[in-house]
Design a protein around this motif. Structure first.
Motif, PDB file in Angstrom:
ATOM      1  N   LEU A  33      36.904  39.537  50.991  1.00  0.00           N
ATOM      2  CA  LEU A  33      37.292  40.224  49.759  1.00  0.00           C
ATOM      3  C   LEU A  33      36.080  40.961  49.201  1.00  0.00           C
ATOM      4  CD1 LEU A  33      39.155  37.191  48.133  1.00  0.00           C
ATOM      5  CD2 LEU A  33      40.241  39.135  49.290  1.00  0.00           C
ATOM      6  N   ILE A  34      36.263  42.255  48.909  1.00  0.00           N
ATOM      7  CA  ILE A  34      35.209  43.033  48.260  1.00  0.00           C
ATOM      8  C   ILE A  34      35.583  43.200  46.793  1.00  0.00           C
ATOM      9  CG2 ILE A  34      34.022  45.251  48.126  1.00  0.00           C
ATOM     10  CD1 ILE A  34      34.477  45.592  51.109  1.00  0.00           C
ATOM     11  N   PHE A  35      34.861  42.521  45.918  1.00  0.00           N
ATOM     12  CA  PHE A  35      35.066  42.679  44.479  1.00  0.00           C
ATOM     13  C   PHE A  35      34.318  43.938  44.050  1.00  0.00           C
ATOM     14  CE2 PHE A  35      35.233  37.770  44.333  1.00  0.00           C
ATOM     15  CZ  PHE A  35      36.564  37.784  44.715  1.00  0.00           C
ATOM     16  N   ASP A  36      35.075  44.943  43.657  1.00  0.00           N
ATOM     17  CA  ASP A  36      34.526  46.289  43.500  1.00  0.00           C
ATOM     18  C   ASP A  36      34.140  46.596  42.052  1.00  0.00           C
ATOM     19  OD1 ASP A  36      33.734  48.848  44.012  1.00  0.00           O
ATOM     20  OD2 ASP A  36      35.752  49.655  44.305  1.00  0.00           O
ATOM     21  N   LEU A  37      32.852  46.814  41.840  1.00  0.00           N
ATOM     22  CA  LEU A  37      32.345  47.248  40.529  1.00  0.00           C
ATOM     23  C   LEU A  37      32.126  48.752  40.482  1.00  0.00           C
ATOM     24  CD1 LEU A  37      29.626  44.493  39.946  1.00  0.00           C
ATOM     25  CD2 LEU A  37      32.020  44.488  39.208  1.00  0.00           C
ATOM     26  N   GLU A  38      32.300  49.427  41.625  1.00  0.00           N
ATOM     27  CA  GLU A  38      31.996  50.854  41.688  1.00  0.00           C
ATOM     28  C   GLU A  38      33.254  51.695  41.475  1.00  0.00           C
ATOM     29  OE1 GLU A  38      29.967  54.262  44.489  1.00  0.00           O
ATOM     30  OE2 GLU A  38      31.436  52.861  45.253  1.00  0.00           O
ATOM     31  N   ASP A  39      33.861  52.191  42.535  1.00  0.00           N
ATOM     32  CA  ASP A  39      34.972  53.135  42.403  1.00  0.00           C
ATOM     33  C   ASP A  39      36.160  52.585  41.625  1.00  0.00           C
ATOM     34  OD1 ASP A  39      33.571  55.038  43.777  1.00  0.00           O
ATOM     35  OD2 ASP A  39      34.585  54.720  45.695  1.00  0.00           O
ATOM     36  N   ALA A  40      36.440  51.291  41.773  1.00  0.00           N
ATOM     37  CA  ALA A  40      37.644  50.724  41.162  1.00  0.00           C
ATOM     38  C   ALA A  40      37.476  50.375  39.682  1.00  0.00           C
ATOM     39  CB  ALA A  40      38.077  49.474  41.930  1.00  0.00           C
ATOM     40  N   ALA A  41      36.273  50.517  39.145  1.00  0.00           N
ATOM     41  CA  ALA A  41      36.035  50.182  37.740  1.00  0.00           C
ATOM     42  C   ALA A  41      35.597  51.436  36.988  1.00  0.00           C
ATOM     43  CB  ALA A  41      34.970  49.096  37.615  1.00  0.00           C
ATOM     44  N   PRO A  42      36.419  51.948  36.069  1.00  0.00           N
ATOM     45  CA  PRO A  42      36.019  53.122  35.294  1.00  0.00           C
ATOM     46  C   PRO A  42      34.824  52.816  34.402  1.00  0.00           C
ATOM     47  CG  PRO A  42      38.022  52.159  34.399  1.00  0.00           C
ATOM     48  CD  PRO A  42      37.740  51.433  35.677  1.00  0.00           C
ATOM     49  N   PRO A  43      34.107  53.842  33.962  1.00  0.00           N
ATOM     50  CA  PRO A  43      32.884  53.612  33.166  1.00  0.00           C
ATOM     51  C   PRO A  43      33.064  52.667  31.987  1.00  0.00           C
ATOM     52  CG  PRO A  43      33.028  55.911  33.791  1.00  0.00           C
ATOM     53  CD  PRO A  43      34.314  55.277  34.231  1.00  0.00           C
ATOM     54  N   GLU A  44      34.169  52.793  31.284  1.00  0.00           N
ATOM     55  CA  GLU A  44      34.370  51.955  30.102  1.00  0.00           C
ATOM     56  C   GLU A  44      34.662  50.497  30.465  1.00  0.00           C
ATOM     57  OE1 GLU A  44      38.350  53.921  31.087  1.00  0.00           O
ATOM     58  OE2 GLU A  44      36.210  54.470  31.057  1.00  0.00           O
ATOM     59  N   GLU A  45      34.919  50.216  31.743  1.00  0.00           N
ATOM     60  CA  GLU A  45      35.229  48.863  32.189  1.00  0.00           C
ATOM     61  C   GLU A  45      34.105  48.229  33.013  1.00  0.00           C
ATOM     62  OE1 GLU A  45      37.732  46.844  31.636  1.00  0.00           O
ATOM     63  OE2 GLU A  45      38.984  48.196  30.440  1.00  0.00           O
ATOM     64  N   LYS A  46      33.011  48.956  33.193  1.00  0.00           N
ATOM     65  CA  LYS A  46      31.952  48.478  34.096  1.00  0.00           C
ATOM     66  C   LYS A  46      31.377  47.128  33.659  1.00  0.00           C
ATOM     67  CE  LYS A  46      31.526  52.150  36.881  1.00  0.00           C
ATOM     68  NZ  LYS A  46      31.871  52.100  38.317  1.00  0.00           N
ATOM     69  N   GLU A  47      31.039  46.985  32.411  1.00  0.00           N
ATOM     70  CA  GLU A  47      30.411  45.741  31.966  1.00  0.00           C
ATOM     71  C   GLU A  47      31.391  44.576  32.016  1.00  0.00           C
ATOM     72  OE1 GLU A  47      28.372  46.099  28.285  1.00  0.00           O
ATOM     73  OE2 GLU A  47      27.143  47.797  28.932  1.00  0.00           O
ATOM     74  N   ASN A  48      32.640  44.827  31.626  1.00  0.00           N
ATOM     75  CA  ASN A  48      33.651  43.777  31.702  1.00  0.00           C
ATOM     76  C   ASN A  48      33.889  43.363  33.148  1.00  0.00           C
ATOM     77  OD1 ASN A  48      35.890  42.105  30.696  1.00  0.00           O
ATOM     78  ND2 ASN A  48      37.203  43.616  31.712  1.00  0.00           N
ATOM     79  N   ALA A  49      33.951  44.348  34.047  1.00  0.00           N
ATOM     80  CA  ALA A  49      34.162  44.051  35.462  1.00  0.00           C
ATOM     81  C   ALA A  49      33.019  43.203  36.011  1.00  0.00           C
ATOM     82  CB  ALA A  49      34.287  45.352  36.253  1.00  0.00           C
ATOM     83  N   ARG A  50      31.798  43.523  35.615  1.00  0.00           N
ATOM     84  CA  ARG A  50      30.630  42.771  36.078  1.00  0.00           C
ATOM     85  C   ARG A  50      30.762  41.291  35.694  1.00  0.00           C
ATOM     86  NH1 ARG A  50      26.372  45.029  33.040  1.00  0.00           N
ATOM     87  NH2 ARG A  50      26.492  46.825  34.433  1.00  0.00           N
ATOM     88  N   THR A  51      31.163  41.040  34.457  1.00  0.00           N
ATOM     89  CA  THR A  51      31.324  39.663  33.986  1.00  0.00           C
ATOM     90  C   THR A  51      32.459  38.953  34.711  1.00  0.00           C
ATOM     91  OG1 THR A  51      30.475  40.250  31.796  1.00  0.00           O
ATOM     92  CG2 THR A  51      31.787  38.233  31.964  1.00  0.00           C
ATOM     93  N   LEU A  52      33.597  39.630  34.853  1.00  0.00           N
ATOM     94  CA  LEU A  52      34.750  39.029  35.519  1.00  0.00           C
ATOM     95  C   LEU A  52      34.421  38.646  36.963  1.00  0.00           C
ATOM     96  CD1 LEU A  52      37.686  41.323  34.299  1.00  0.00           C
ATOM     97  CD2 LEU A  52      37.300  38.932  33.687  1.00  0.00           C
ATOM     98  N   VAL A  53      33.751  39.560  37.671  1.00  0.00           N
ATOM     99  CA  VAL A  53      33.431  39.307  39.074  1.00  0.00           C
ATOM    100  C   VAL A  53      32.410  38.174  39.209  1.00  0.00           C
ATOM    101  CG1 VAL A  53      32.244  40.291  41.080  1.00  0.00           C
ATOM    102  CG2 VAL A  53      34.069  41.572  39.945  1.00  0.00           C
ATOM    103  N   ALA A  54      31.385  38.190  38.373  1.00  0.00           N
ATOM    104  CA  ALA A  54      30.383  37.121  38.430  1.00  0.00           C
ATOM    105  C   ALA A  54      31.023  35.759  38.175  1.00  0.00           C
ATOM    106  CB  ALA A  54      29.276  37.386  37.423  1.00  0.00           C
TER     107      ALA A  54
END
Length: 292
Positions: A33-54
């Motif tokens: 599984l590739i948890f994607d912080l790049e293409d699949a996360a829009p700019p406004e969601e980047k920080e939230n995505a980082r926390t969710l994935v971690a």
């Protein structure tokens, strides 16, 4: 870092900003599984995505599935924080987008001091410069274990067109595969965008398997079954491998060096392939047992 024999038949991208997708992935039959912080996360969601994935990586619950975090590039405003957070979470690998030089691998490796020894580096090959530098990239760092083809970006950068058979990117696929194999690395094929077209997906998987790729990146859970089937050894291939190995070992025991099975010569190179297929099947069995 030595490359393990673990299966990578199906490597599914999971949007890092979608908590439900991260949870559902715990029950999917993908090998990785590739948890994607790049293409699949829009700019406004980047920080939230980082926390969710971690949090998802730290909590676990994904069985024996391989977990990879694709960070944003270090040349972006999110990349450094992505790398630092991912390193602490300790996934199986950190995937770097748009790799174009050995220096990019070295920069990420330098930022992984907090990562456990098991955390490898995967590199996306998705630009003309990256493809042309594939040999140097593949040989660049002990943590690097896998090259992943980013065919969508590559088609864009080439100003090419997506066509059945993927002729516009065939040279790039072959070049990166050669670079990976020269250094003993894993090589994963690019995605099939038409995720509802099972015929096209199967054709791309079969072509990728025939070339020598270890598996395929996927964009939808519905693609997993076909990728697992095509990139896994068939029952017929395993039966032939067992027959070849038994015949060869019997021949060697009698002082010979070449066996014959079904009218075909079996020598060292065939035995090596047979043993690899049998080891692959055993690794798949262990992964599937541990994923449930």
């Amino acid at each position: 870092m030595p490359v393990s024999a673990r299966p990578r038949r199906s490597v599914l991208y999971i949007p890092g900003c979608r908590a439900r997708a991260l949870e559902k992935a715990r029950r999917l039959a993908a090998d990785a599984l590739i948890f994607d912080l790049e293409d699949a996360a829009p700019p406004e969601e980047k920080e939230n995505a980082r926390t969710l994935v971690a949090d998802a990586v730290s909590e676990g619950g994904y069985g024996a599935r391989e977990l990879i975090v694709r960070i944003n590039g270090l040349d972006t405003e999110w990349g450094a924080a992505d790398l630092a957070t991912a390193a602490v979470a300790g996934p199986d690998a950190i995937l770097i987008p748009k790799v174009e030089s050995p220096e990019m691998i070295a920069a990420v490796a330098a930022g992984m001091s907090a990562a456990p020894a098991k955390t490898a580096i995967w590199a996306m090959m998705e630009t003309p410069r990256g493809v042309l530098s594939a040999a140097a990239i593949a040989a660049s760092h002990p943590r690097l274990v896998c090259l992943v083809m980013g065919t969508n970006d590559l088609v864009k950068e080439l100003r090419a067109t997506h066509v059945p058979g993927r002729a516009p990117v065939a040279a790039a696929l072959g070049h990166c595969l050669l670079a990976a194999r020269a250094e003993g690395l894993v090589a994963i094929d690019g995605v099939c965008n038409a995720f509802r077209d099972e015929t096209l997906l199967r054709e791309e998987c079969e072509a990728g398997r025939a070339m020598g790729f270890d598996g395929k990146t996927l964009i939808h859970p519905g693609q997993i079954a076909i990728a697992n089937e095509v990139f896994g050894p068939s029952a017929e291939a395993l039966a032939e491998a067992k027959e070849q190995l038994a015949a060869y070992e019997a021949t060697v025991a009698k002082g010979g060096g070449v066996a014959v099975v079904n009218g075909r010569i079996v020598e060292n190179l065939h035995v090596e392939t047979a043993r690899r297929l049998l080891a692959e099947a055993e690794a798949i069995r262990r992964l599937e047992d541990g994923a449930n």
